[in-house]
Design an enzyme around this catalytic site. Sequence first.
Site: not given
Ligand code: PGA
Length: 276
Positions: A9, A11, A95, A97, A182, A188, A228
């Site tokens: 992803n 983003k 997601h 976010e 998640e 992140g 992460s």
């Molecule tokens: P990250 O994000 O690996 O940077 O923690 C994962 C995600 O949000 O899909």
Amino acid sequence: MPDQLIAGNWKMHGTVAWSLALVEELKHRNLDALNAEVCVCPPFTALYAVHQSLRGTDIKLGAQDVFWKDQGAYTGQISPPMLAELGVSYVIIGHSETRGRFGVPEPDFTEEILRHFGENDATVNLKVKAALLHGLTPIVCVGETLAERQAGQTDAVISAQVRRDIDGLDPAEVGCLVFAYEPVWAIGTGEVCDAPEANRVCALIRRIVTDICGKEAAHGLRVLYGGSVKPDNAHDLLEQPYIDGALVGGASLNANSFAEIVSHAHKIAERRNNGG
Ligand code: PGA
């Protein structure tokens, strides 16, 4: 058992030129030779160019969101047929976010600003149905915040999200889905969920789906872990019996680290295929 799915992803990272350079690097890693399904999810603006560049490889293309209507007066939205036309196979839906729940809090995002990220389980449900109708495979994201985990609400939150997100789908449709567990606090932040706990929640998701739709549907389902995931923790996570792959954010922006995660999935698949 199907190969594990490793989805990157990206983003809101990457101009078209940057995206093409990353894809070029990935193509040099010869990921097609590995026992893992690989998918990259660039921003909408790079989908066309990345699709062209991926021709002739097994790397799948994913989008990061979708609207539920085919067309109409919905300024700024992208519809399922628009994605299907671009060769998109997977689409991330719900997601954290887009639900306005950030692993790393954004101090200047007031309540009013957070309302911009208006995703909820009702819209996730509409998007899942619309995506399936157009042959796109949803990667449905669920996860609890740190406050919810600390209050002992993890299982209740996950259960409610899964139930609402698949409401009204028939078992055959549910069997085509990919879920991604998640935990919001792991996204992140560099704070990965420890592998046995991630495995437990992925198993819970599978159990909830089995309860609602039966064993048959749950059989086809894949449940990924995301939050992460890095080369140094990927092996522990991917070797858990109820984790069927990973949704990778930050580490998917670098060809070496993403390829290393894919190669962990490959090694685990090889070992399992050899009865280990
Ligand atoms: P990250 O994000 O690996 O940077 O923690 C994962 C995600 O949000 O899909």
